[in-house]
Each structure stands twice: as structure tokens, then as C-alpha cells.
Enzyme design. Structure first.
Site, PDB file in Angstrom:
ATOM      1  CG  ASP A 218      -2.202   0.856   0.893  1.00 39.35           C
ATOM      2  OD1 ASP A 218      -2.170   1.639  -0.081  1.00 39.35           O
ATOM      3  OD2 ASP A 218      -3.206   0.752   1.630  1.00 39.35           O
TER       4      ASP A 218
HETATM    5  C1  BGC Z   1      -5.172   3.038   0.016  1.00 42.36           C
HETATM    6  C2  BGC Z   1      -5.297   1.955  -1.026  1.00 42.36           C
HETATM    7  C3  BGC Z   1      -5.219   2.568  -2.411  1.00 42.36           C
HETATM    8  C4  BGC Z   1      -3.929   3.341  -2.525  1.00 42.36           C
HETATM    9  C5  BGC Z   1      -3.693   3.937  -3.895  1.00 42.36           C
HETATM   10  C6  BGC Z   1      -3.998   3.951  -0.227  1.00 42.36           C
HETATM   11  O1  BGC Z   1      -4.018   5.057   0.599  1.00 42.36           O
HETATM   12  O2  BGC Z   1      -5.079   2.454   1.285  1.00 42.36           O
HETATM   13  O3  BGC Z   1      -6.488   1.247  -0.846  1.00 42.36           O
HETATM   14  O4  BGC Z   1      -5.322   1.573  -3.386  1.00 42.36           O
HETATM   15  O5  BGC Z   1      -3.929   4.373  -1.577  1.00 42.36           O
HETATM   16  O6  BGC Z   1      -4.514   4.995  -4.155  1.00 42.36           O
END
Ligand code: BGC
Length: 781
Positions: free
Chosen positions: A319
């Protein structure tokens, strides 16, 4: 698939691993001393063995191509393939920061997210293909969560439909639109089990239940990926956030998770396993820790479980900056060590943190990270690019003509309206206030959510238009011929509006000159989603106060609730005659709300999550344990039983609950036998009759209770469901076949399997021991 402890330890010894060489190795050793099947066993009629996904089929030509390419790659270029960076999304359209463009040209970045449109992705792709030494194409990722341009209801809302084909179709359409704008890869489905409505991201998943969430995980993966990854209307799916993110303490986003190994296996892992079985191409690590190890540094999770146990063949992305965050967690002393730990754990791609980019080469040179691990990850990523067909034609997803022909196609918009209707849950309908008659008279639409376009599509509608496209509830009502409707907001959902009476006079004047009041209330769209946790589940602002005054006018009131979490609408549940939960229903939401209010569509949604009476009941979910002092043991009001002094134990609305404009009658369940043994099966049937006057759909649910186990078992577990449609007066016999494997769980010795004993079985329209008459059967050795 099995590797010996020795083999694993060789890997460990090759590099100096700091924290890796302690708890995790012990855990690895324990695993092998006590091998268990972490697999998830299905409980429906069809229990297919997971087939090797189409994309994982051996491809010697691909292997030769990648061998050859990797031989020519420098270590910097390899690390570039492990790096994912965002473009800058701006209100005027996406643009890439200067620095990132230079990184792309230098081959220091293999994938970009937050970049879409045929034009923009073509321009970026050209930088990589024509501007770098080896011309390796970029992979474009994006958060396509509940629709891309055409927005469907938020994921929790879709889950409330319990309509697996509809959910799959929504994902299929999302992929088609995304792939037409150059996107190869979606960061979806989010398959985190969530049982705490304070947590804002409860809106992004499929609710609290393992079985329902697993079915939905499969459907979404199938919908996104189709059966051919190289088709230009499919995208790679991502099972996220691996794992346990939904168990954030106190519902506060990014907070510590502390769950047992057993809970991990029985509750949080199964939807991820279901995604693997459905052939999901990628996994995303979670921000949180499991048992003291941040997920991005957990070799146990990323290698022992995901690779060695489950045989996952795709790649793992972190993540957003979650490798960097291992320093703040107190797990890594600096970014170099964090990168080494993440790579060793099994991370293939670093999202946005640039930790691999900036540290990994030095770590390899110092002998703290292995070239083999880097090669392993590079290969996994290049394989995916190859399977998408990017080496053949890097621009094949970026096609202006296809983009124009695909976005907002009328059939997609119609599908969004249909899924929205299916997602809505009728929570109360005293005196059959609903459906409204065509001649409903003058309608007062009151509430902050009556006519706000931005709210209709909820959070994580990344490419969704919040300004022009969404149809509001007011517009949906106005679109119906003959409807006379006036709207005022009357109240505010802003937290600081509490106590204010601004707007009330105008709202009450409108209410008093109308025949029926529709109160459109709930939470502003950004009050759920990421970083949107609350400590109260009440209607925010001064909405509750206005609602009470609207009811006091004596006019019939319908509450249309829009929100991404269970709210504690206890007062409304006793005083507002009709309540319809509309979640955030998407681009076509207003039309769908009107379809349901006027009975063009008979509501069929059922709650995928328990609604508590108040926040103090949290955590509350239907599959809790009985405890040694269940409340039923005592006389009413008895003191020394498991209960509260001031609130009943019973939630406001149970998991699985949902009303219809018709009535369904359930016969007691019948069993094909008194019991079953190994290799056997048992079939449970019940006859459902539409006893009302209109056609309708119900979700027929099968629950089990394992009465005695080597560890205590939940009071109920969902093991099957079917959504059926019945004409008035029509009956249907619904049947479910169970095998012993469907009753498996993590036993006292941590093995996965079933145990002989007695089971109680319900076939009912909701959870709850009194939702229908149970029958009992025996499982014999
Ligand atoms: C989130 C993810 C997301 C990623 C990319 C993160 O802050 O937890 O679920 O896919 O950002 O945008």
C-alpha cells in the site's frame, strides 16, 4: 509447494535481516512442525477446486523472452520495475511531475498509478518505450473501486444486494471503462472483513461476513479480469489489504491490529483465499501489523501463507508508502532496513515510497538484500506485463476511439441504475407508507442529501464526476411524470452544525404545506472511506433534531438514508414510519431511489453488516460467541449475565435483514438425512412462498451452529444463500447441499477441518436464532 525449514533458513542466512530472523522464523518453523490447511472451504452447491488461472499457464516463449530481457537489465533497471509512482492528478486533468518524468525516462519506474485517459497514458508510455534503453512498457494502475466513470453504489452497498451476478457485472463494466482509458490494473477488490462501523473504510468492503465476502471477492475478480487478461476490456485485479486492516483498534484508521492466529485464519484470510482461487493477479499489503509485524514486512503472510500455502503466482504491491511506514511502526531502524525486510518478506513492488528505488542497490552491494529476491520480483512483474500483451503493443489499451465509444455507454448507465436499486435495503415500512402512490400528492424533499451531486457517488469514486453526471434524489423524483416535489436542505450534516436550528423554519413550512415528507439524510460522502473514522454513529450535524420536528408535524415521513456505514438510527427506527437505506448509490442513484420509492422496483437488499443501536455495542456482529453467561440463561433483568445495564444486546438491525413490499413465508427446513459422515453430504430444503400481492425477491439464507467444538464456535455462521424472485402466490423449494468440509474451521490444534458432533441449521430471511425454526443434524466420524 512445500519448502523445508532448511531451505527457508538458507534464504535467511544469505542476508542479514534484523528483526526478520526472530519471531518470523519461529513462526515459519512452527508452521512446518504443524502443517495446516489454510484453505477456505466453500459451502454452496458448487464446490469447485481452484483451477490454475488462465494467466498462470506455462508459457515457454514468455520465459525465454523474459530470461533474455533480464539478462540485459542492470540492477537499477531491475529495481525500476519494482517501483510504482503516482502521477499528479489535478483538477484540470492528470499531469506528471517533472521528477517522475525523468525517472520514467531513466528506467527508474516500471509502473505509474493515477494516470488515465488514452492520450495521457499514450504520452507516458512513449516516454518509457521510446525514451529508455530497453523500452520496457509501463503498467498503469488506478483505484477503480465501484465503477470507473459510470459509478455504481459503494462496495458495501453492492454487497447489500447479495446479488452475485449483478456485482460481477458491475466489475466487468468498470474494467471495460477503465481499460478503455489506458488502465491495466485496478486496486480492487478490497476484501477486508470489517466489523467496526466507526472505521470509515467499512464502506469499501463487503461487510462483516466471511462467506458473503468470499463470494463477492470471487465475483469481483472474475468481473475485472474476465477470462483473458490480454483482452483490452479486462484489467488486473488486486486483493487488498492483506491482511487484517478491518480490525483496526477502536475503528481508527491505520491503528494497531491485535487479533489471534485463529481469528486471522477463520475470519480475515478466507476472502483473500477466495480471491486467489478466482485467479486474482495481484495482492496489496495492508498498512497494519499482524502480531507485531507490519504486513509489508511479514514473510509469514506474504510468503508462507500467500505463496507456499496458497500457491499465488501473481505479484504483491505494497500500500501507499507502507514500506517507509515500517520505520514509524518501530519495526525498521531506517528506510534501508525497511526495504530489505519488505523484499525478503515477499513484497514485489513498492508503491510511492521509493524505498526500493533509493536503497535497494546499496543493500544488495552490502549483502543485506539478495539479487535472487530482486530477480524473483522483477520476473513476476514482467510476466504480468507480458500477459497483458504490453510487449507486443504497449499502446493497446490506450485507444481514443474505444475510449469515446465506451465511457458512459447507455447500457452501462442502465446497469448502474439497476445495481443501485438492488443494493437498497428497506429497513422499516410501518403502515405500508411505501411504495408511494403515483398520485402521492405534494412531496417535501428535506435534508442535506436531497440534491447534492457530489454525495451520490460516495468515496473512492476516483475518476467519477461529482459535479454534473450524478442524478440526485431531487432530480430522480422530478424525472417522474406527475410528481410534485419541492426541496430544501433544512439541516446540515456538518459536524459543527449540531445545536443549530438554521433552516428548520423553512423546512417545516415546506413540510406543513406538503402531503408527504421524504427526509434525505445521512453522512456527507467523505465521512466514510479512507481516513474517515468516527467515534459516533449518529446522524451528523443537526439532522436528528430536524427529523424529530418533521415527524412531529404528523405528516407521513420516509427517511432515505445515505451513508457508507451502519448508523445508530435507533430513534428513527421507532418513530419514522419508513426507512430506506440507499448507501451512496452512484451516478444513477437518484433515479434508482425514485424507482424504489414508487415501487417500480421492489426492494430486495439485505444488510451485509449489523446495525448497532449505539456505538457502545461495537464490536457487534451476528457470528459472535455464546459466552459462558449468555443473556438467555437469566430471568429478564438478571444481573450476572453478559449484558448491558442500559442497552439490549440485540442490535438495531441484524446482519441479513431487509424488508420487501411483499411478504415471504418460510416453511421449516427439511433435511435429506439425520446426518452425514466423511465423503457424504446432506441437503437442506425450505419452501418459500410469496404471500403478498406483488412480485419480489428475497435472499434465502442458510445458517449453521456447531454446538460443541474443540474450540468454542460462533452462535451462527452463514453457509449459503440464494436470491430468488417469486410472483405473488408463487412458492419455490430452495435447497442447499452441505458436505463435512463446509463445516471446517481452525481446530484446537490449529489444523483446519471439521469435527463430528451436532449441528443446528436455519433457513431464514435474516440471521438470528429466532429468524426461523432450526433443525438438527449429526456429523459422524
Ligand atoms: C489506500 C489503497 C489505495 C492506494 C492507492 C492507499 O491510501 O489504502 O487502498 O489503493 O492508496 O490509491
Amino acid at each position: 509447494m512445500k519448502r523445508s525449514v532448511g531451505a527457508l533458513m538458507t534464504g535467511v542466512m544469505a542476508v542479514s535481516l534484523g528483526a526478520c530472523a526472530t519471531t518470523q522464523d519461529r513462526r515459519v518453523a512452527d508452521q512446518w512442525a504443524n502443517p495446516v490447511d489454510l484453505g477456505y472451504s466453500e459451502a454452496t452447491l458448487v464446490t469447485s477446486q481452484p483451477a490454475e488461472p488462465q494467466w498462470a499457464a506455462p508459457d515457454p516463449e514468455m520465459d525465454r523472452f523474459i530470461d533474455n530481457l533480464m539478462e540485459r537489465m542492470t540492477i537499477e533497471e531491475k529495481i525500476g520495475q519494482l517501483t510504482l509512482l503516482t502521477s499528479d492528478l489535478q483538477s484540470t486533468g492528470p499531469t506528471l511531475r517533472e521528477g517522475y518524468e525523468a525517472d520514467v525516462r531513466a528506467g527508474r519506474v516500471g509502473s505509474i498509478f493515477n494516470a488515465f485517459t488514452a492520450d495521457y497514458t499514450t504520452r507516458l508510455q512513449r516516454l518509457a518505450v521510446e525514451g529508455t534503453r530497453l523500452g520496457i512498457p509501463l503498467l498503469f494502475g488506478y483505484d477503480v473501486i465501484h465503477g470507473h466513470r459510470t459509478i455504481f453504489p459503494i462496495s458495501l452497498g453492492e454487497a447489500a444486494s447479495w446479488d452475485i451476478p449483478a456485482i460481477e457485472r458491475a466489475a466487468r463494466i468498470s474494467a471495460t471503462e477503465a481499460a478503455a482509458e489506458g488502465i491495466h490494473w485496478t486496486f480492487s477488490p478490497m476484501v477486508d472483513i470489517a466489523r467496526d462501523p466507526r472505521w470509515g473504510r467499512i464502506s469499501e468492503g463487503a461487510g462483516e461476513d466471511v462467506y458473503l465476502a468470499s463470494q463477492i471477492a470471487r465475483a469481483r475478480v472474475r468481473g475485472y479480469q474476465g477470462d483473458d487478461l490480454s483482452a483490452t476490456d479486462t484489467v488486473l485485479a488486486t486483493a487488498k489489504h492483506f491482511v487484517g486492516y478491518g480490525a483496526a483498534q477502536a475503528g481508527r484508521d491505520y491503528h494497531t491490529v491485535d487479533i489471534s492466529e485463529r481469528t486471522l485464519r477463520d475470519t480475515y484470510l478466507p476472502p483473500f483465499k477466495a480471491a486467489v482461487d478466482a485467479g486474482v493477479a495481484t495482492f496489496m499489503t495492508a498498512f497494519n501489523e499482524f502480531d507485531g509485524t507490519p504486513a509489508s514486512g511479514s514473510r509469514y503472510l506474504l510468503t508462507d501463507v500467500l505463496r507456499d500455502r496458497w500457491g499465488f503466482d501473481g505479484f504483491v504491491v505494497t500500500d501507499y508508502t507502507s514500506i517507509n511506514e515500517m520505520v514509524a511502526h518501530g519495526y525498521s531502524r531506517d528506510l534501508s532496513q525497511a526495504g530489505e525486510q519488505a523484499l525478503f518478506a515477499g513484497v514485489d513492488m513498492d508503491m510511492q515510497g521509493a524505498v526500493f528505488m533509493e536503497n535497494l542497490k546499496q543493500s544488495v552491494e552490502a549483502g543485506r538484500a539478495s539479487r535472487e529476491d530482486i530477480d524473483r520480483s522483477v520476473r513476476r512483474i514482467l510476466e504480468m506485463k507480458y500477459r497483458l500483451g504490453l510487449f507486443e503493443d504497449p499502446y493497446r489499451y490506450s485507444d481514443q476511439a474505444r475510449q469515446e465509444a465506451t465511457l458512459y455507454r447507455p447500457d452501462f448507465l442502465e446497469a448502474a441504475r439497476d445495481v443501485a436499486r438492488r443494493s437498497m435495503v428497506l429497513l422499516r415500512n410501518e403502515g405500508d407508507v411505501l411504495p408511494l402512490a403515483a398520485s402521492a400528492g405534494r412531496i417535501a424533499l428535506i435534508g442535506p442529501l436531497g440534491d447534492r451531486k457530489a454525495d451520490m457517488i460516495g468515496s473512492w469514486a476516483a475518476a467519477g464526476d461529482r459535479e454534473t453526471r450524478p442524478v440526485t434524489i431531487l432530480e430522480g423524483l422530478q424525472a417522474r411524470e406527475g410528481v410534485r416535489v419541492e426541496h430544501v436542505a433544512g439541516a446540515s450534516d456538518a459536524f459543527d452544525a449540531e445545536g443549530s436550528r438554521e433552516g428548520f423554519a423553512e423546512a417545516l413550512a415546506l413540510a406543513n404545506r406538503s402531503d408527504i415528507i421524504i427526509a434525505a439524510m445521512g453522512e456527507r460522502w467523505d465521512m466514510t472511506g479512507e481516513a474517515a473514522s468516527r467515534t459516533s454513529l449518529d446522524l451528523p450535524g443537526n439532522q436528528q433534531a430536524l427529523l424529530e420536528e418533521l415527524v412531529a408535524t404528523g405528516k407521513p415521513v420516509v427517511l432515505v438514508l445515505m451513508s457508507g456505514r451502519p448508523n445508530s438510527i435507533t430513534w428513527a427506527s421507532e418513530n419514522v414510519p419508513a426507512i430506506l437505506h440507499a448507501w451512496y448509490p452512484g451516478t444513477m442513484g437518484g433515479l434508482a431511489v425514485a424507482d424504489v420509492l414508487f415501487g417500480d422496483y421492489n426492494p430486495s437488499g439485505h444488510l451485509p453488516v449489523t446495525f448497532p443501536r449505539n456505538v457502545g455495542q461495537v464490536p457487534i456482529h451476528y457470528d459472535m460467541k455464546n459466552t459462558g453467561r449468555p443473556i438467555e440463561l437469566g430471568e429478564p433483568g438478571a444481573k450476572y449475565v453478559s449484558r448491558y445495564l442500559n442497552t439490549p444486546n440485540e442490535p438495531l438491525y441484524r446482519f441479513g435483514y431487509g424488508l420487501s413490499y411483499t411478504d415471504f413465508a418460510y416453511s421449516p427446513p427439511a433435511l435429506s438425512a439425520d446426518g452425514m459422515g466423511p465423503g457424504g453430504s446432506i441437503t437442506a430444503t425450505a419452501t418459500i412462498t410469496n404471500a403478498g400481492e406483488v412480485a419480489g425477491e428475497d435472499v434465502v439464507q442458510l445458517y449453521l451452529r456447531d454446538l460443541v467444538g474443540s474450540v468454542t464456535r460462533p452462535v451462527q455462521e452463514l453457509k449459503g444463500f440464494q436470491k430468488i424472485r417469486l410472483q405473488p402466490g408463487e412458492s419455490r423449494t430452495v435447497s442447499f447441499t452441505l458436505r463435512p468440509e463446509d463445516l471446517a474451521f481452525t481446530r484446537a490444534d490449529m489444523t483446519h477441518g471439521w469435527e463430528p458432533g451436532e449441528f443446528r441449521l436455519w433457513i431464514a430471511p435474516s440471521s438470528g436464532p429466532d429468524a426461523s425454526v432450526p433443525v438438527t443434524f449429526t456429523l459422524t466420524e
